[in-house]
Design a protein around this motif. Sequence first.
Motif, PDB file in Angstrom:
ATOM      1  N   LEU A   1      31.969  44.035  32.487  1.00  0.00           N
ATOM      2  CA  LEU A   1      32.248  43.927  33.927  1.00  0.00           C
ATOM      3  C   LEU A   1      31.911  42.528  34.438  1.00  0.00           C
ATOM      4  O   LEU A   1      32.576  41.997  35.316  1.00  0.00           O
ATOM      5  CB  LEU A   1      31.454  44.993  34.703  1.00  0.00           C
ATOM      6  CG  LEU A   1      31.962  46.429  34.508  1.00  0.00           C
ATOM      7  CD1 LEU A   1      30.931  47.442  34.994  1.00  0.00           C
ATOM      8  CD2 LEU A   1      33.289  46.627  35.247  1.00  0.00           C
ATOM      9  N   ARG A   2      30.869  41.943  33.871  1.00  0.00           N
ATOM     10  CA  ARG A   2      30.462  40.607  34.314  1.00  0.00           C
ATOM     11  C   ARG A   2      31.520  39.561  33.978  1.00  0.00           C
ATOM     12  O   ARG A   2      31.633  38.542  34.648  1.00  0.00           O
ATOM     13  CB  ARG A   2      29.136  40.215  33.662  1.00  0.00           C
ATOM     14  CG  ARG A   2      28.492  39.026  34.359  1.00  0.00           C
ATOM     15  CD  ARG A   2      27.208  38.693  33.700  1.00  0.00           C
ATOM     16  NE  ARG A   2      27.444  37.860  32.546  1.00  0.00           N
ATOM     17  CZ  ARG A   2      26.712  36.809  32.222  1.00  0.00           C
ATOM     18  NH1 ARG A   2      25.684  36.489  32.966  1.00  0.00           N
ATOM     19  NH2 ARG A   2      26.972  36.103  31.147  1.00  0.00           N
ATOM     20  N   GLN A   3      32.309  39.820  32.927  1.00  0.00           N
ATOM     21  CA  GLN A   3      33.330  38.839  32.520  1.00  0.00           C
ATOM     22  C   GLN A   3      34.525  38.788  33.473  1.00  0.00           C
ATOM     23  O   GLN A   3      35.360  37.906  33.385  1.00  0.00           O
ATOM     24  CB  GLN A   3      33.844  39.176  31.111  1.00  0.00           C
ATOM     25  CG  GLN A   3      32.804  38.962  30.034  1.00  0.00           C
ATOM     26  CD  GLN A   3      33.250  39.536  28.693  1.00  0.00           C
ATOM     27  OE1 GLN A   3      34.415  39.882  28.488  1.00  0.00           O
ATOM     28  NE2 GLN A   3      32.323  39.655  27.766  1.00  0.00           N
ATOM     29  N   SER A   4      34.595  39.762  34.395  1.00  0.00           N
ATOM     30  CA  SER A   4      35.754  39.830  35.287  1.00  0.00           C
ATOM     31  C   SER A   4      35.718  38.729  36.341  1.00  0.00           C
ATOM     32  O   SER A   4      34.665  38.417  36.897  1.00  0.00           O
ATOM     33  CB  SER A   4      35.773  41.193  35.982  1.00  0.00           C
ATOM     34  OG  SER A   4      36.675  41.165  37.056  1.00  0.00           O
ATOM     35  N   GLN A   5      36.902  38.178  36.622  1.00  0.00           N
ATOM     36  CA  GLN A   5      37.035  37.190  37.704  1.00  0.00           C
ATOM     37  C   GLN A   5      36.687  37.817  39.053  1.00  0.00           C
ATOM     38  O   GLN A   5      36.329  37.123  39.997  1.00  0.00           O
ATOM     39  CB  GLN A   5      38.511  36.731  37.800  1.00  0.00           C
ATOM     40  CG  GLN A   5      39.068  36.121  36.533  1.00  0.00           C
ATOM     41  CD  GLN A   5      38.607  34.687  36.350  1.00  0.00           C
ATOM     42  OE1 GLN A   5      38.398  33.988  37.322  1.00  0.00           O
ATOM     43  NE2 GLN A   5      38.413  34.274  35.110  1.00  0.00           N
ATOM     44  N   LEU A   6      36.835  39.127  39.151  1.00  0.00           N
ATOM     45  CA  LEU A   6      36.644  39.804  40.436  1.00  0.00           C
ATOM     46  C   LEU A   6      35.163  40.035  40.759  1.00  0.00           C
ATOM     47  O   LEU A   6      34.801  40.356  41.874  1.00  0.00           O
ATOM     48  CB  LEU A   6      37.357  41.168  40.410  1.00  0.00           C
ATOM     49  CG  LEU A   6      38.877  41.105  40.214  1.00  0.00           C
ATOM     50  CD1 LEU A   6      39.438  42.491  39.927  1.00  0.00           C
ATOM     51  CD2 LEU A   6      39.525  40.524  41.467  1.00  0.00           C
ATOM     52  N   THR A   7      34.295  39.899  39.737  1.00  0.00           N
ATOM     53  CA  THR A   7      32.876  40.207  39.931  1.00  0.00           C
ATOM     54  C   THR A   7      32.146  39.013  40.557  1.00  0.00           C
ATOM     55  O   THR A   7      32.131  37.931  39.992  1.00  0.00           O
ATOM     56  CB  THR A   7      32.219  40.564  38.578  1.00  0.00           C
ATOM     57  OG1 THR A   7      32.907  41.693  38.035  1.00  0.00           O
ATOM     58  CG2 THR A   7      30.748  40.900  38.730  1.00  0.00           C
ATOM     59  N   GLU A   8      31.554  39.264  41.734  1.00  0.00           N
ATOM     60  CA  GLU A   8      30.708  38.219  42.343  1.00  0.00           C
ATOM     61  C   GLU A   8      29.249  38.496  42.000  1.00  0.00           C
ATOM     62  O   GLU A   8      28.504  37.602  41.628  1.00  0.00           O
ATOM     63  CB  GLU A   8      30.867  38.211  43.858  1.00  0.00           C
ATOM     64  CG  GLU A   8      32.255  37.804  44.328  1.00  0.00           C
ATOM     65  CD  GLU A   8      32.497  38.303  45.733  1.00  0.00           C
ATOM     66  OE1 GLU A   8      31.615  38.144  46.594  1.00  0.00           O
ATOM     67  OE2 GLU A   8      33.573  38.899  45.952  1.00  0.00           O
ATOM     68  N   GLU A   9      28.839  39.760  42.173  1.00  0.00           N
ATOM     69  CA  GLU A   9      27.461  40.141  41.855  1.00  0.00           C
ATOM     70  C   GLU A   9      27.533  41.387  40.982  1.00  0.00           C
ATOM     71  O   GLU A   9      28.379  42.253  41.209  1.00  0.00           O
ATOM     72  CB  GLU A   9      26.678  40.528  43.118  1.00  0.00           C
ATOM     73  CG  GLU A   9      26.656  39.478  44.194  1.00  0.00           C
ATOM     74  CD  GLU A   9      25.606  38.408  43.920  1.00  0.00           C
ATOM     75  OE1 GLU A   9      24.756  38.628  43.032  1.00  0.00           O
ATOM     76  OE2 GLU A   9      25.671  37.361  44.575  1.00  0.00           O
TER      77      GLU A   9
END
Length: 447
Positions: free
Chosen positions: A19-27
């Motif tokens: 999930l952390r690798q996603s461009q959409l993840t800020e936090e």
Amino acid sequence: MKILVLGSGGREHALSWKLRQSQLTEEIYCAPGNAGIGQEAECLPVDLSNPSEMLDLANRLQADLTVVGPEAPLAAGVVDVFEKAGLAIVGPTGAATRFESSKVFAKQFMHRRGIPTARFTTTEKFDEAIQALKQFALPVVIKADGLAAGKGVVVARTNEEAEQTLDNFMRRKALGSAGDSVVIEEALAGEELSFIVLTDGRSILPLPPSQDHKPLLDHDEGPNTGGMGAFSDDALLDEGLRAEILQRIVHPTLAGMTEEGVLFRGFLYFGLMITHEGPKVLEYNVRLGDPEAQPILMRLRCDLVELFSATHEGTLGAHEAHWSPNPAVCVVLASQGYPGKPVVGKTITGYDLAENMGGVKVFHAGTVFKDHQLITTGGRVLGVTATGEDLAAAIQQVYAAVSKISFEGMQYRRDIGAKAFQRHSGLLGRSSINRVDPAAQNSQKYC
Ligand SMILES: Nc1ncnc2c1ncn2[C@@H]1O[C@H](COP(=O)(O)OP(=O)(O)O)[C@@H](O)[C@H]1O
Ligand SMILES: [Mg+2]
């Protein structure tokens, strides 16, 4: 987006990592998490059996999406509580967890819906159970109805063992109320397979096939555990078998759930036996398997936040998943004493060396950082995972990584993937003839 993952095992580490690798993840947050997850996400304490505490946490963090890993918070109704409060969450409702938490319910559902499974009978009366044994040849399988942490299924080789098991479960209450009712079923011969799909209640997205290794010791000996390793390899399935599983098992299960008023959203796990009569269901789980999640997610080549958002929004049918064609293997390193009471508090060395190797990721389960040292805190400690050009290469790489790691009393299996490799080696040797085309792993509609 702000993402919250609930859980603290290797599966949740793999989810947080992806999930952390996603461009959409800020936090990204994980509760309660572990030492390894702490390197991907901010870890926060939470009681996984208390839905209102988890809701408070999600509100406080202003989480845009929550993902649930283990069964306990699902069974406690965390999804119902979040949905009522209007918060986005991925996972099945409390009512849907019955497909895992009651084997009697699950078997009766399969029977009603014509889903292939072992011939069976169910009862809550000890005398009836003893009588029912006569309808089955040996070996016979006795299953406690309720959740029993891997201790509720016995494949009995003799009548005495079958009667003893029924006595333990039903009269002596060895598993508490989990053994009040039982399933008695025919023993199936064949190869086991984990087939997992992500579903939004309308469409499905099948994950690549995988295989778990439950017994503690090599050659499937010793007591059952939560899982000592797993691998994912497309060669476990050919196109025909994959189509049969979807058509005879996955689609009828999800259509049956919908018709019976259960909107299932999240991961649905089919524990299968591939018999000479075709695939049959041993059990359902209402979550991603652990350790299967580790090798499967290691192969994922697309944005997991997008897939989970689509699962929540009911638009999964418009999405495809892409997978690496390379197999992945996960070897669990466990503490001395596991699956009984584990000896903890041991210092782990070499995990950083292992992780620096190509194609290797070390997923954490029972770990904590203390005074700059990594310390064991649970039964299953690390899930060392590696990919390779083929299964043999992945196995070689994972054990090379394992050899770098040590802690006092460390135990692990030396044969993860080995049986399948031997069985399929002819098939693998013929290059990609029997491999599933990654493009064929697209999402599919079932209703
Ligand atoms: N009908 C069956 N025939 C042969 N083996 C079985 C059968 N049902 C279960 N088993 C074996 O027992 C294991 C545990 O059973 P399962 O139904 O998956 O329950 P649980 O995972 O809840 O303990 C399976 O992985 C399989 O090895
Ligand atoms: Mg099982």
